[in-house]
Scaffold this motif. Structure first.
Motif, PDB file in Angstrom:
ATOM      1  N   ALA A 576      24.273  71.994  15.288  1.00 15.75           N
ATOM      2  CA  ALA A 576      25.668  71.980  15.579  1.00 15.75           C
ATOM      3  C   ALA A 576      26.016  72.498  16.974  1.00 15.75           C
ATOM      4  O   ALA A 576      25.310  73.381  17.424  1.00 15.75           O
ATOM      5  CB  ALA A 576      26.486  72.655  14.449  1.00 15.75           C
ATOM      6  N   PRO A 577      26.903  71.867  17.729  1.00 16.41           N
ATOM      7  CA  PRO A 577      27.435  72.384  18.936  1.00 16.41           C
ATOM      8  C   PRO A 577      27.652  73.761  19.220  1.00 16.41           C
ATOM      9  O   PRO A 577      28.318  74.187  18.176  1.00 16.41           O
ATOM     10  CB  PRO A 577      28.274  71.253  19.529  1.00 16.41           C
ATOM     11  CG  PRO A 577      28.323  70.182  18.671  1.00 16.41           C
ATOM     12  CD  PRO A 577      27.703  70.576  17.345  1.00 16.41           C
ATOM     13  N   ARG A 578      27.321  74.274  20.203  1.00 11.66           N
ATOM     14  CA  ARG A 578      27.859  75.637  20.493  1.00 11.66           C
ATOM     15  C   ARG A 578      28.963  75.649  21.416  1.00 11.66           C
ATOM     16  O   ARG A 578      28.772  75.494  22.621  1.00 11.66           O
ATOM     17  CB  ARG A 578      26.663  76.627  20.526  1.00 11.66           C
ATOM     18  CG  ARG A 578      25.899  76.682  19.600  1.00 11.66           C
ATOM     19  CD  ARG A 578      26.101  77.363  18.295  1.00 11.66           C
ATOM     20  NE  ARG A 578      25.352  77.558  17.331  1.00 11.66           N
ATOM     21  CZ  ARG A 578      25.685  77.045  15.918  1.00 11.66           C
ATOM     22  NH1 ARG A 578      26.970  76.750  15.567  1.00 11.66           N
ATOM     23  NH2 ARG A 578      24.867  77.281  15.036  1.00 11.66           N
ATOM     24  N   HIS A 579      30.070  76.152  21.503  1.00 13.92           N
ATOM     25  CA  HIS A 579      31.039  76.292  22.074  1.00 13.92           C
ATOM     26  C   HIS A 579      30.855  77.637  23.188  1.00 13.92           C
ATOM     27  O   HIS A 579      30.684  78.634  22.675  1.00 13.92           O
ATOM     28  CB  HIS A 579      32.413  76.315  21.450  1.00 13.92           C
ATOM     29  CG  HIS A 579      33.589  76.414  22.624  1.00 13.92           C
ATOM     30  ND1 HIS A 579      33.936  75.302  23.366  1.00 13.92           N
ATOM     31  CD2 HIS A 579      34.684  77.097  22.870  1.00 13.92           C
ATOM     32  CE1 HIS A 579      35.015  75.616  24.084  1.00 13.92           C
ATOM     33  NE2 HIS A 579      35.431  76.819  23.753  1.00 13.92           N
ATOM     34  N   ASP A 580      31.097  77.479  24.380  1.00 16.70           N
ATOM     35  CA  ASP A 580      31.114  78.576  25.288  1.00 16.70           C
ATOM     36  C   ASP A 580      29.787  79.382  25.217  1.00 16.70           C
ATOM     37  O   ASP A 580      29.961  80.686  24.997  1.00 16.70           O
ATOM     38  CB  ASP A 580      32.262  79.345  25.206  1.00 16.70           C
ATOM     39  CG  ASP A 580      33.400  79.064  25.916  1.00 16.70           C
ATOM     40  OD1 ASP A 580      33.198  77.788  26.792  1.00 16.70           O
ATOM     41  OD2 ASP A 580      34.583  79.439  25.759  1.00 16.70           O
ATOM     42  N   ALA A 581      28.436  78.641  25.023  1.00 15.85           N
ATOM     43  CA  ALA A 581      27.291  79.377  24.736  1.00 15.85           C
ATOM     44  C   ALA A 581      26.844  80.263  25.944  1.00 15.85           C
ATOM     45  O   ALA A 581      26.902  79.850  26.966  1.00 15.85           O
ATOM     46  CB  ALA A 581      26.409  78.346  24.235  1.00 15.85           C
ATOM     47  N   GLN A 582      26.217  81.371  25.493  1.00  7.69           N
ATOM     48  CA  GLN A 582      25.499  82.096  26.395  1.00  7.69           C
ATOM     49  C   GLN A 582      24.236  82.657  25.735  1.00  7.69           C
ATOM     50  O   GLN A 582      23.709  82.415  24.638  1.00  7.69           O
ATOM     51  CB  GLN A 582      26.184  83.546  26.452  1.00  7.69           C
ATOM     52  CG  GLN A 582      28.022  83.421  26.939  1.00  7.69           C
ATOM     53  CD  GLN A 582      28.528  84.730  27.208  1.00  7.69           C
ATOM     54  OE1 GLN A 582      28.433  85.310  28.315  1.00  7.69           O
ATOM     55  NE2 GLN A 582      29.014  85.163  26.088  1.00  7.69           N
ATOM     56  N   ALA A 583      23.087  82.621  26.647  1.00  6.96           N
ATOM     57  CA  ALA A 583      21.864  82.702  26.388  1.00  6.96           C
ATOM     58  C   ALA A 583      20.977  83.635  26.915  1.00  6.96           C
ATOM     59  O   ALA A 583      21.424  84.222  27.977  1.00  6.96           O
ATOM     60  CB  ALA A 583      21.319  81.369  26.500  1.00  6.96           C
ATOM     61  N   ALA A 584      19.849  84.082  26.307  1.00  5.22           N
ATOM     62  CA  ALA A 584      19.038  84.935  26.747  1.00  5.22           C
ATOM     63  C   ALA A 584      17.627  84.302  26.317  1.00  5.22           C
ATOM     64  O   ALA A 584      17.350  83.864  25.475  1.00  5.22           O
ATOM     65  CB  ALA A 584      18.994  86.369  26.128  1.00  5.22           C
ATOM     66  N   VAL A 585      16.590  84.499  27.307  1.00  2.28           N
ATOM     67  CA  VAL A 585      15.104  84.053  26.962  1.00  2.28           C
ATOM     68  C   VAL A 585      14.117  85.207  27.076  1.00  2.28           C
ATOM     69  O   VAL A 585      14.179  86.097  27.706  1.00  2.28           O
ATOM     70  CB  VAL A 585      14.637  83.112  28.178  1.00  2.28           C
ATOM     71  CG1 VAL A 585      13.354  82.564  27.942  1.00  2.28           C
ATOM     72  CG2 VAL A 585      15.798  81.879  28.271  1.00  2.28           C
ATOM     73  N   ARG A 586      13.362  85.048  26.041  1.00  2.00           N
ATOM     74  CA  ARG A 586      12.450  86.118  25.644  1.00  2.00           C
ATOM     75  C   ARG A 586      10.989  85.389  25.343  1.00  2.00           C
ATOM     76  O   ARG A 586      10.962  84.740  24.269  1.00  2.00           O
ATOM     77  CB  ARG A 586      12.588  87.169  24.884  1.00  2.00           C
ATOM     78  CG  ARG A 586      11.537  88.310  24.540  1.00  2.00           C
ATOM     79  CD  ARG A 586      11.549  89.358  25.988  1.00  2.00           C
ATOM     80  NE  ARG A 586      10.802  90.384  25.807  1.00  2.00           N
ATOM     81  CZ  ARG A 586      10.661  91.142  26.701  1.00  2.00           C
ATOM     82  NH1 ARG A 586      11.330  91.188  27.813  1.00  2.00           N
ATOM     83  NH2 ARG A 586      10.022  92.214  26.826  1.00  2.00           N
ATOM     84  N   GLY A 587       9.895  85.139  26.223  1.00  2.00           N
ATOM     85  CA  GLY A 587       8.712  84.389  25.725  1.00  2.00           C
ATOM     86  C   GLY A 587       9.319  82.822  25.774  1.00  2.00           C
ATOM     87  O   GLY A 587       9.994  82.343  26.640  1.00  2.00           O
ATOM     88  N   VAL A 589      11.430  81.855  23.401  1.00  2.00           N
ATOM     89  CA  VAL A 589      12.310  81.745  22.630  1.00  2.00           C
ATOM     90  C   VAL A 589      13.835  81.740  23.263  1.00  2.00           C
ATOM     91  O   VAL A 589      13.892  82.446  24.261  1.00  2.00           O
ATOM     92  CB  VAL A 589      12.290  82.721  21.457  1.00  2.00           C
ATOM     93  CG1 VAL A 589      13.537  82.583  20.529  1.00  2.00           C
ATOM     94  CG2 VAL A 589      11.062  82.775  20.540  1.00  2.00           C
ATOM     95  N   VAL A 590      14.531  80.898  23.164  1.00  2.00           N
ATOM     96  CA  VAL A 590      15.895  81.186  23.758  1.00  2.00           C
ATOM     97  C   VAL A 590      16.936  81.597  22.743  1.00  2.00           C
ATOM     98  O   VAL A 590      17.143  81.026  21.622  1.00  2.00           O
ATOM     99  CB  VAL A 590      16.484  79.604  24.410  1.00  2.00           C
ATOM    100  CG1 VAL A 590      17.802  80.057  24.809  1.00  2.00           C
ATOM    101  CG2 VAL A 590      15.707  79.269  25.421  1.00  2.00           C
ATOM    102  N   PHE A 591      17.457  82.527  22.810  1.00  2.00           N
ATOM    103  CA  PHE A 591      18.719  83.304  22.086  1.00  2.00           C
ATOM    104  C   PHE A 591      19.952  82.822  22.545  1.00  2.00           C
ATOM    105  O   PHE A 591      20.300  83.149  23.472  1.00  2.00           O
ATOM    106  CB  PHE A 591      18.393  84.750  22.105  1.00  2.00           C
ATOM    107  CG  PHE A 591      17.364  85.335  21.605  1.00  2.00           C
ATOM    108  CD1 PHE A 591      16.708  85.107  20.197  1.00  2.00           C
ATOM    109  CD2 PHE A 591      16.288  85.892  22.484  1.00  2.00           C
ATOM    110  CE1 PHE A 591      15.697  85.771  19.793  1.00  2.00           C
ATOM    111  CE2 PHE A 591      15.111  86.212  22.053  1.00  2.00           C
ATOM    112  CZ  PHE A 591      14.656  85.979  20.895  1.00  2.00           C
ATOM    113  N   LEU A 592      20.821  81.989  21.675  1.00  2.00           N
ATOM    114  CA  LEU A 592      21.990  81.497  21.963  1.00  2.00           C
ATOM    115  C   LEU A 592      23.050  81.871  21.281  1.00  2.00           C
ATOM    116  O   LEU A 592      22.996  81.712  20.076  1.00  2.00           O
ATOM    117  CB  LEU A 592      21.884  79.952  21.738  1.00  2.00           C
ATOM    118  CG  LEU A 592      22.773  78.783  22.350  1.00  2.00           C
ATOM    119  CD1 LEU A 592      22.527  78.796  23.753  1.00  2.00           C
ATOM    120  CD2 LEU A 592      22.265  77.678  22.037  1.00  2.00           C
ATOM    121  N   LEU A 593      24.223  82.324  21.876  1.00  2.00           N
ATOM    122  CA  LEU A 593      25.294  82.996  21.418  1.00  2.00           C
ATOM    123  C   LEU A 593      26.570  81.851  21.709  1.00  2.00           C
ATOM    124  O   LEU A 593      26.870  81.934  22.669  1.00  2.00           O
ATOM    125  CB  LEU A 593      25.565  84.371  21.643  1.00  2.00           C
ATOM    126  CG  LEU A 593      26.794  84.914  20.859  1.00  2.00           C
ATOM    127  CD1 LEU A 593      26.617  85.400  19.668  1.00  2.00           C
ATOM    128  CD2 LEU A 593      27.183  86.291  21.632  1.00  2.00           C
TER     129      LEU A 593
END
Length: 698
Positions: A576-587, A589-593
């Motif tokens: 599902a699409p994420r509105h105003d998404a912010q992200a962090a990358v580790r290895g 894996v992208v963590f998407l809020l």
């Protein structure tokens, strides 16, 4: 034509190329029942085509609900809704085509622009009253009127999504014990007597929608749906921030008993008496441009609701109500989330030599939520009007500088061994000694320059695409280059990587040009053009991680990893699409809020979404991550942690709202991780530190 295959973990194993004879051009959004696509009729008319999810097309109840949605939408005239052009509820993948209406949803408008001014609120209320009159007079009850279901078109608001509406003569009834709707915008009878929900429930929802439009929140506000349910049924609404001439009418809409609420016709009569200057000018406000002034960090009071202190009796009542509604609310959550209820938090074993943590409030000389960074052995922070250094071991204030009363677009940066900062509204950059806070050098900046720190360099991007590299230790210019192949470009840099990245998108949003630049010399290392509207969010070990956005609504719909060595791009589609998404990358894996609190762990190596959790944080900071946990802060000052491997909630700190708890800061600073400590800040001006190894003990 061959179908387009979805490469990500999704309810959609196969995305159709056509719905009937309408070719589906792009995805506009996704909901509980299906995906909405942009399409065109044979004559070129723009359409929004809703196609039921493949897994739900086999479900008899969902097919019945979709037939009901089509019937309800067709009954309404279309003057205040999206008119139905065509539909086939009996197809293998049932679909419905409506006229495409350009314009943001009310939810998007408030997130991007803040509360509506009074004149627009009156027009919104009148438009929604007219829409409900149109809907109700053909015997339809919408039952899910909320900001995301209100489109702000040029000629007035349009009510969309009749997915859970119910014609009065429909044979499809709400099942016993199952609630359907969105708790913050549901009427009391939807919790107490769901089988008896009538048109007055839509009037209650209209009142809640108006409060949201006027203040940025609802009249009943809590992170828990059970508390919201209790407040809707028992508490008085919080109308702080609603214009005085509209508040009495909104209060009538929010009456606990359906018979005490006004009808749409009564609302329109009352609105005519509220203001003789009521007019019918274009409803949708002018859209903000990219060169607009940045907002003030603290919006006017009363955007945050007053938190009610519950009595013991009320708390017990909530517990009882929670037991009664648990099964029913699970149905609501199921409709709103693709992963089911939030898992229970589990604690980690205590670590030896545990860090006790600290908190400090630097005192006068600044305002707003502090923003911090770690570097040169110090925690360097800024607030509106001040910049200061803290001892990361115990929070002692080492030095403090007063600066111009302009707000900050981000925390200070440590580059070239110095503290670098530039406040919004200032046309110069300043470098400070991290030990004493004394100025080492200053540099005036040309107008409209973008500034990005990359390693030990400050990169200045001019509007014509020329980039200048400045040594951040001395302030001396080292190189100036024009990045070829780009028009209006942006520069990105990610800590731990050796390169900076210049990006620009094509005019139609169909592709993104990415150029890797050595920040020390300006030399170009590689250049590529990738499919889609992309924004870099991280880089490591020769790979760049990017978020792909829908070109119409700009919601994030996929994560892309580009391997520069092989020249290949790997795309992971989101369910599902994420509105105003912010992200962090580790290895890998992208963590998407997302703005709604949905947190996803997307494994680009495995090519799938690894996990999903609803954090219940409707407005959070950018996430940050270490090998064990993902951290984010909430608008009330809480620091939250989830397990980076499976998304399990681990722990959270108490809220720290302060005396101005009714205010919302425009910038939510991300936490800072350093040496097994997590540093975070709160709206009350507090800077605090906790042990990163055991969030369950926070």
């Amino acid at each position: 034509m061959a179908p387009r295959w979805n490469t990500g973990a999704s309810a959609e194993e196969e995305l159709p190329e056509y719905a009937g004879h309408y070719r589906l051009e792009s995805c506009l959004g996704s909901g509980g029942m299906g995906v909405v696509h942009l399409a065109r009729s044979t004559s070129g008319l723009k359409l929004a085509v809703k196609v039921v999810h493949a897994e739900f097309a086999k479900d008899r109840e969902f097919r019945g609900r979709f037939r009901q949605e089509v019937a309800a939408a067709r009954r309404v005239s279309g003057a205040f809704t999206a008119p139905v052009v065509d539909a086939d509820p009996e197809a293998d993948r049932p679909w419905m085509a409506t006229l495409f209406i350009p314009g943001p949803t009310l939810s998007e408008y408030v997130k991007q622009n803040g509360p509506m001014p009074p004149a627009q609120l009156r027009r919104l209320m009148a438009g929604l009253a007219e829409a409900l009159r149109d809907i109700h007079r053909v015997g339809v009850v919408h039952r899910d009127l909320k900001p995301s279901n209100v489109l702000l078109a040029e000629d007035g608001p349009k009510v969309i999504d009749f997915g859970i509406s119910r014609p009065k003569d429909s044979e499809l009834r709400t099942e016993t014990g199952k609630l359907i709707g969105t708790p913050p915008f549901m009427a009391p009878e939807q919790f107490r007597r769901p089988r008896e929900v009538g048109p007055a429930a839509d009037i209650f929802a209209l009142g809640s929608v108006l409060v949201h439009a006027a203040t940025g929140r609802g009249p009943f506000d809590s992170d828990s749906p059970y508390v919201v349910a209790y407040q809707v049924v028992h508490d008085e609404p919080d109308l702080t921030g609603v214009p005085e001439n509209l508040a009495p009418l909104v209060l009538r809409c929010l009456a606990k008993e359906p018979e005490d609420r006004p009808t749409p016709d009564e609302l329109m009569r009352e609105l005519r008496s509220v203001s003789a200057s009521y007019d019918t000018q274009a409803f949708i406000p002018a859209q903000r441009s990219d060169d607009r002034p940045k907002p003030d960090p603290v919006v006017p009071p009363a955007v945050r609701p007053r938190r009610r202190r519950l009595s013991r009796r009320a708390a017990l009542s909530i517990g009882a109500l929670g037991l009664v509604l648990a099964g029913a609310l699970a149905s609501v959550v199921w409709l709103l989330s693709d992963s089911g209820p939030m898992p229970k938090a589990t604690g980690a074993q205590g670590a030896p030599n545990r860090f006790a943590g600290w908190q400090t409030r630097p005192g006068d000389g600044g305002s707003g939520t502090p923003q911090c960074t770690y570097g040169a052995g110090y925690l360097i922070c800024s607030r509106t009007g001040s910049v200061f250094a803290l001892d990361p071991a115990d929070g002692t204030v080492l030095w403090k500088r007063s600066v111009a009363k302009t707000h900050w677009s981000g925390p200070p940066i440590v580059s070239g061994g110095l503290v670098q900062f530039k406040a919004d509204g200032q046309r110069h950059v300043e470098a400070l000694d991290p030990v004493s806070g004394r100025t080492q050098w200053q540099r005036d900046l040309p107008e409209n320059n973008e500034t990005v720190y990359a390693g030990n360099m400050l990169l200045l991007r001019r509007p014509d695409g020329t980039v200048t590299g400045v040594d951040s230790a001395s302030g001396h210019t080292e190189w100036t280059e024009r990045i070829p192949g780009h028009g209006q470009l942006h520069i990105h840099y990610f800590s731990g990587d050796s390169l900076a990245y210049a990006t620009s998108t094509s005019n139609d949003g169909a592709s993104t040009h990415v150029t890797a630049v050595d920040p020390a010399s300006g030399a170009l290392r590689w250049d590529t053009r990738l499919k889609g509207l992309l924004e870099p969010v991280g880089a490591r070990a020769g790979s760049v991680y990017l978020l792909a956005a829908d070109p119409v609504y700009l919601d994030t719909n996929a994560v892309v990893r580009y391997d520069a060595k092989s020249g290949t791009a790997h795309r992971v589609q989101l369910p599902a699409p994420r509105h105003d998404a912010q992200a962090a990358v580790r290895g890998n894996v992208v963590f998407l809020l997302g703005a709604d609190g949905a947190l996803d762990g997307v494994d680009t190596g495995a090519g799938k979404r690894a996990w999903h959790v609803d954090t219940s944080v409707s407005r959070g900071s950018a996430p940050v991550a270490d090998d064990r946990h993902v951290y984010l802060t909430a608008a009330d000052g809480r620091l939250l942690a989830v397990n980076a491997r499976d998304g399990r909630p681990i722990g959270q700190t108490p809220p720290r709202r302060g005396a101005s708890g009714d205010r919302v800061t425009a910038v939510l600073p991300a936490p800072v991780i350093a040496h097994n400590h997590v540093y975070a800040t709160a709206p009350d001006g507090t800077v605090f530190a906790v042990d990163a190894r055991d969030p369950s003990d926070w």
